[in-house]
Design an enzyme around this catalytic site. Structure first.
Site, PDB file in Angstrom:
ATOM      1  N   SER A 274       0.902  -1.307  -0.239  1.00 12.51           N
ATOM      2  CA  SER A 274       0.197  -0.090   0.006  1.00 12.51           C
ATOM      3  C   SER A 274       0.955   1.278   0.103  1.00 12.51           C
ATOM      4  CB  SER A 274      -0.995  -0.086   1.173  1.00 12.51           C
ATOM      5  OG  SER A 274      -1.995   0.631   0.962  1.00 12.51           O
ATOM      6  N   LYS A 278       4.052   1.915  -2.350  1.00 12.78           N
ATOM      7  CA  LYS A 278       4.648   3.236  -3.195  1.00 12.78           C
ATOM      8  C   LYS A 278       5.898   3.789  -2.748  1.00 12.78           C
ATOM      9  CE  LYS A 278       0.062   5.488  -2.035  1.00 12.78           C
ATOM     10  NZ  LYS A 278      -0.873   4.789  -2.805  1.00 12.78           N
ATOM     11  N   HIS A 417      -7.552  -5.279  -0.879  1.00 13.05           N
ATOM     12  CA  HIS A 417      -6.234  -4.685  -0.847  1.00 13.05           C
ATOM     13  C   HIS A 417      -5.623  -5.448   0.228  1.00 13.05           C
ATOM     14  CE1 HIS A 417      -4.169  -0.789  -0.862  1.00 13.05           C
ATOM     15  NE2 HIS A 417      -4.053  -0.621   0.594  1.00 13.05           N
TER      16      HIS A 417
HETATM   17  C1  GCU Z   1      -5.330   4.918   1.576  1.00  7.73           C
HETATM   18  C2  GCU Z   1      -4.717   5.625   0.448  1.00  7.73           C
HETATM   19  C3  GCU Z   1      -4.099   4.619  -0.447  1.00  7.73           C
HETATM   20  C4  GCU Z   1      -2.937   3.994   0.275  1.00  7.73           C
HETATM   21  C5  GCU Z   1      -3.837   3.452   1.405  1.00  7.73           C
HETATM   22  C6  GCU Z   1      -2.673   2.645   2.387  1.00  7.73           C
HETATM   23  O1  GCU Z   1      -6.492   3.984   1.116  1.00  7.73           O
HETATM   24  O2  GCU Z   1      -5.899   6.280  -0.179  1.00  7.73           O
HETATM   25  O3  GCU Z   1      -3.396   5.811  -1.548  1.00  7.73           O
HETATM   26  O4  GCU Z   1      -2.373   3.022  -0.467  1.00  7.73           O
HETATM   27  O5  GCU Z   1      -4.376   4.574   2.188  1.00  7.73           O
HETATM   28  O6  GCU Z   1      -1.608   2.954   2.683  1.00  7.73           O
HETATM   29  O7  GCU Z   1      -3.237   1.606   3.111  1.00  7.73           O
END
Ligand code: GCU
Length: 439
Positions: A274, A278, A417
């Site tokens: 997540s 990134k 996710h």
């Molecule tokens: C939120 C955010 C995402 C990110 C996520 C996470 O949902 O919008 O961009 O990847 O958090 O880090 O769990």
């Protein structure tokens, strides 16, 4: 587009690719919020519209990149600079006073299957600065320096692996902006160490908050507070966000790996989920010492295309009450105008070339746009090809549970996710192919 026109050939190729990438089109998901933080979200493929990606193989002066030399000496630095200034922010590099304190030099652990090490990484002689508490397991019977899976963790190290010998640490509490001992068993941070060790891989992890807290806190804590220019309370437009800070922390761990004779620092794969997906995208793009990258559901601001309007957008990331602190202030310029951005995920992936990259997504993780991650990899394929590596070799989005494991690799699990247990097997297969551990 700020980067000027896009070469006609690239346009033709890309529109041909998008036209065929139509394998398991999920139904427009119902009951997903149409608006998040006051900003509309598109989940309808028919409304994605047309877009033109910035071309990784065209120099800022418009000339094409025709060979590896031009890529490495001219184009790659241009793209890296763009991501540094426009998306993640500039980091301060390796600190002169960095030091490593090996507090646990090698203790048998995990029923004798592993040797555990614990290392404190300091960035300054000033004890009030943040420190990384690195946890390492190496296969007990390793005879040579081992390749590693190094995963950046959402939770404290004592929750990552079931081992009473881990020195417990505290985590940030965003409500009080203080550190507290965490609850046990964070789902996100658990690492399935034993199959990795059995495959001949070492495992390392640290808590991301060791470097910078994951919330806006006015630079009262975290590494970025120590690098704010004197007299400043706000960041400059290209100052680093916390994703760049976490990625910088991963590079400091690689500094340590380079000093440890039991670890092969040239065979380190990095992993994160997540926002930490990134983080590993940027860490792998920016620090070419990392040998491979596995990014789980990194989504918008990671491996998903921003020019493609599906799921989360730059506007959702950078709106004040959400995640602007994670990025350079400049990134917010592209909120609502992703077509104006001189960069996109295809170029971030291109920075990882020629090294192997696995994008792991989830079939119902619509917010992170699993198809947008696939298309970004497709569009980065020509760079891998130019460098003599194997791209995905298809423009057809694979169904869930159909891994493509080339130098560019893609796997979509069935579900949402993050990670599901079966993902580890795919990771290990990918790591075996590219890091060649000796089991
Ligand atoms: C939120 C955010 C995402 C990110 C996520 C996470 O949902 O919008 O961009 O990847 O958090 O880090 O769990």
């Amino acid at each position: 587009m700020q980067s000027g026109y896009v070469a006609p050939l690239f346009l033709i190729v890309f529109s041909a690719l998008t036209a065929h990438a139509q394998a398991p089109e999920p139904p427009a998901p119902k009951q997903l919020p149409a608006v998040v933080a006051g900003i509309p979200v598109n989940y309808d493929e028919s409304k994605v519209g047309e877009y033109t990606l910035p071309d990784p193989l065209k120099l800022n002066n418009g000339k094409p990149v025709r060979n590896a030399k031009t890529w490495y000496t001219k184009r790659r630095p241009e793209i890296e600079e763009t991501f540094e200034t426009q998306q993640y922010g500039r980091d301060p590099g390796r600190p002169a006073d960095e030091s490593f304190d090996v507090t646990d030099p090698g203790t048998p652990a995990l029923d004798g299957k592993a040797i555990r090490k614990q290392v404190t990484i300091s960035f300054s002689k000033d004890p009030s600065w943040p420190k990384i508490h690195l946890l390492i397991y190496l296969p007990a019977d390793a005879k040579k320096p081992v390749p590693m899976l190094f995963s950046i963790n959402f939770g404290a190290v004592q929750n990552a692996v079931d081992d009473p010998g881990i020195t417990p640490e505290e985590v940030w509490d965003p409500k009080t902006n203080t550190k507290v001992f965490p609850r046990e068993g964070s789902v996100y941070g658990h690492i399935d160490a034993e199959p990795l060790l059995a495959a001949g891989l070492g495992v390392a992890t640290f808590y991301y908050g060791d470097v910078d807290p994951d919330y806006a806190q006015g630079f009262s804590n975290g590494i970025r507070a120590h690098f704010l220019k004197p007299g400043r309370t706000e960041r400059a437009p290209d100052d680093w966000g916390s994703i760049a800070a976490w990625a910088w922390g991963m590079s400091r761990v690689e500094d340590y790996f380079e000093t440890d004779k039991e670890i092969d620092a040239k065979r380190v794969a990095i992993h994160g989920i997540s926002r930490l997906g990134k983080t590993v995208m940027w860490a792998g793009a920016h620090d070419q010492r990392f040998a491979a990258v596995i990014a789980s559901c990194s989504g918008e601001g990671g491996a998903a295309l921003s020019h493609r309007d599906y799921g989360e957008t730059i506007a959702h990331l950078t709106i004040p009450r959400r995640f602007p602190y994670q990025f350079a202030p400049n990134y917010a310029k592209y909120a609502g105008f992703p077509d104006k951005a001189p960069m996109d995920a295809n170029m971030l992936i291109a920075l990882i070339a020629p090294r192997p990259l696995l994008l792991q997504t989830g079939s119902t993780d619509y917010w992170s746009d699993p198809k947008g991650e696939f298309l970004a990899e497709v569009a980065a394929g020509p760079v891998y090809k130019l460098l003599g590596k194997d791209p995905l070799d298809t423009d057809v989005w694979p169904a869930p549970k159909q891994p493509i494991l080339h130098d560019l690799a893609y796997y979509m699990h069935e579900g949402g996710h993050g990670m599901v247990p079966g993902d580890w097997e795919i990771y290990i297969e990918f790591l075996k192919m590219h890091l060649h551990p000796e089991p």
